[in-house]
Write an enzyme that holds these catalytic residues in place. Structure first.
Site, mmCIF file in Angstrom:
data_model
loop_
_atom_site.group_PDB
_atom_site.id
_atom_site.type_symbol
_atom_site.label_atom_id
_atom_site.label_comp_id
_atom_site.label_asym_id
_atom_site.label_seq_id
_atom_site.Cartn_x
_atom_site.Cartn_y
_atom_site.Cartn_z
ATOM 1 N N HIS A 20 -5.625 1.801 -4.682
ATOM 2 C CA HIS A 20 -4.736 1.328 -3.610
ATOM 3 C C HIS A 20 -4.323 -0.116 -3.875
ATOM 4 O O HIS A 20 -4.889 -0.794 -4.737
ATOM 5 C CB HIS A 20 -5.429 1.450 -2.242
ATOM 6 C CG HIS A 20 -6.583 0.499 -2.061
ATOM 7 N ND1 HIS A 20 -6.816 -0.183 -0.894
ATOM 8 C CD2 HIS A 20 -7.587 0.100 -2.903
ATOM 9 C CE1 HIS A 20 -7.905 -0.932 -1.006
ATOM 10 N NE2 HIS A 20 -8.391 -0.774 -2.223
ATOM 11 N N HIS A 80 -2.978 1.334 6.780
ATOM 12 C CA HIS A 80 -3.240 1.230 5.336
ATOM 13 C C HIS A 80 -3.398 2.627 4.756
ATOM 14 O O HIS A 80 -3.888 3.542 5.431
ATOM 15 C CB HIS A 80 -4.507 0.407 5.074
ATOM 16 C CG HIS A 80 -4.707 0.082 3.615
ATOM 17 N ND1 HIS A 80 -3.896 -0.800 2.941
ATOM 18 C CD2 HIS A 80 -5.613 0.541 2.706
ATOM 19 C CE1 HIS A 80 -4.310 -0.900 1.688
ATOM 20 N NE2 HIS A 80 -5.342 -0.081 1.509
ATOM 21 N N CYS A 124 0.808 -1.227 0.000
ATOM 22 C CA CYS A 124 0.000 0.000 0.000
ATOM 23 C C CYS A 124 0.840 1.275 0.000
ATOM 24 O O CYS A 124 0.646 2.165 -0.834
ATOM 25 C CB CYS A 124 -0.990 -0.019 1.163
ATOM 26 S SG CYS A 124 -0.260 0.118 2.806
#
Length: 337
Positions: A312, A300, A252
């Site tokens: 993402h 995240h 990420c």
């Protein structure tokens, strides 16, 4: 008391008795009124409004409606052309030995004719003509005629087969020429429509980001954000790999680092550091290109696209993708740069 009156032949001061003078006065008044109207913007031609993004997208969709049938027809003709070229090559391979065979047979007949022409009949044939019985001579001559006829028959058979193949190949060659022309015409049409689509795409507002893999995004003001969005969207479909920062796989924070690195902004490969490296913005003020963080531990991060969407790298087993930010608890937004 007598009232003074003007003589009948006199007029009020400032008025001309001549019609031409009245026309000139009226003309000057019209000019003045028109000038005033132009100055006030009354007669200005209304400016044509620039097409909106949705209108441009609709025009592109119409062009694609024209382009897709052209592409499919091009594919069909190209496939048929490939098959027919293979058939033509196969026929050519069959024709080549037949051509050689007919040439050899013709050469044998030619050698025989040349030999008799240059040296005359052989001694055996001469003796046969002088001393042989008529029936024997007739039999021998018939044999020689049959031998010549057999040569002629062989040559005729070979030439007939060769002619059949030549005829089939000529038909195929004509079809190939027609299909090649069709392919070239379709390719030219495709090129023209492609150019029109590119022109329409180029007419998009400079603040619009249109990238394969992501929705069209409007109102992206910062050049760095535009570049980061394009770069991140180009990675859609790439696999998630823990600790990867590209160019073919990402985690990420590796994806957001890679996206902004392309725009000349260097972020640390760690969500917590990226949180501190950006300027805090509220959700209401969030813009496409901002980083959106999730969970209380900031575990995240994704690149915000607007309209509650982001691009993402989700997790192992799921590639880079576009998804809603509402699938996880949002911790906040940060603006790099």
């Amino acid at each position: 008391m007598p009232v003074a009156t003007m003589p009948p032949h006199r007029h009020a001061p400032g008025l001309s008795a001549r019609p031409g003078g009245l026309r000139r006065v009226a003309h000057r008044l019209l000019v003045l009124v028109a000038a005033a109207a132009v100055g006030a913007g009354m007669l200005a031609v209304p400016a044509q409004a620039e097409p909106t993004v949705d209108e441009i997208e609709a025009q592109i969709d119409k062009k694609w409606e024209q382009l897709e049938p052209t592409i499919e027809q091009y594919n069909k003709v190209r496939a048929q052309l490939k098959v027919n070229r293979n058939k033509s090559s196969a026929l050519q391979k069959k024709i080549e030995p037949l051509a050689l065979q007919s040439e050899l047979a013709l050469s044998r007949v030619g050698d025989l004719a040349s030999r008799y022409y240059m040296s005359g009949p052989s001694q055996e044939i001469g003796a046969l003509l002088v001393s042989a019985k008529p029936d024997t001579l007739t039999e021998q001559l018939t044999l020689l005629d049959r031998l010549a006829a057999q040569e002629r028959k062989q040559v005729a058979g070979v030439l007939a087969v060769r002619a059949r193949y030549d005829g089939e190949k000529q038909k195929l060659d004509a079809l190939i020429a027609t299909q090649t022309k069709q392919q070239n015409e379709l390719a030219a049409k495709k090129k023209q429509i492609d150019a029109e689509i590119k022109k329409l795409e180029a007419s998009m507002p400079k603040t619009t980001v249109k990238t394969v893999g992501c929705p069209t995004i409007n109102g992206v003001l910062a050049a760095a954000a535009q570049k980061a969005i394009r770069t991140a969207c180009q990675q859609v479909g790439d696999p998630y790999v823990w600790g990867a920062t590209g160019p073919n796989s990402f985690d990420c924070s590796g994806l957001t680092q890679y996206a902004y690195k392309s725009a000349g902004i260097y972020l640390t490969h760690h969500t917590g550091d990226q949180w501190n490296e950006g300027k805090a913005v509220s959700r209401a003020d969030a813009r496409p290109g901002d980083l959106v963080f999730f969970f209380s531990g900031l575990s995240h991060v994704g690149l915000y696209l607007g309209n509650n969407q982001m691009v993402h790298a989700p997790r192992a087993g799921k590639p880079v993708q576009v998804s809603s930010i509402n699938t996880m608890p949002v911790a906040g937004f940060r603006r790099p740069g």
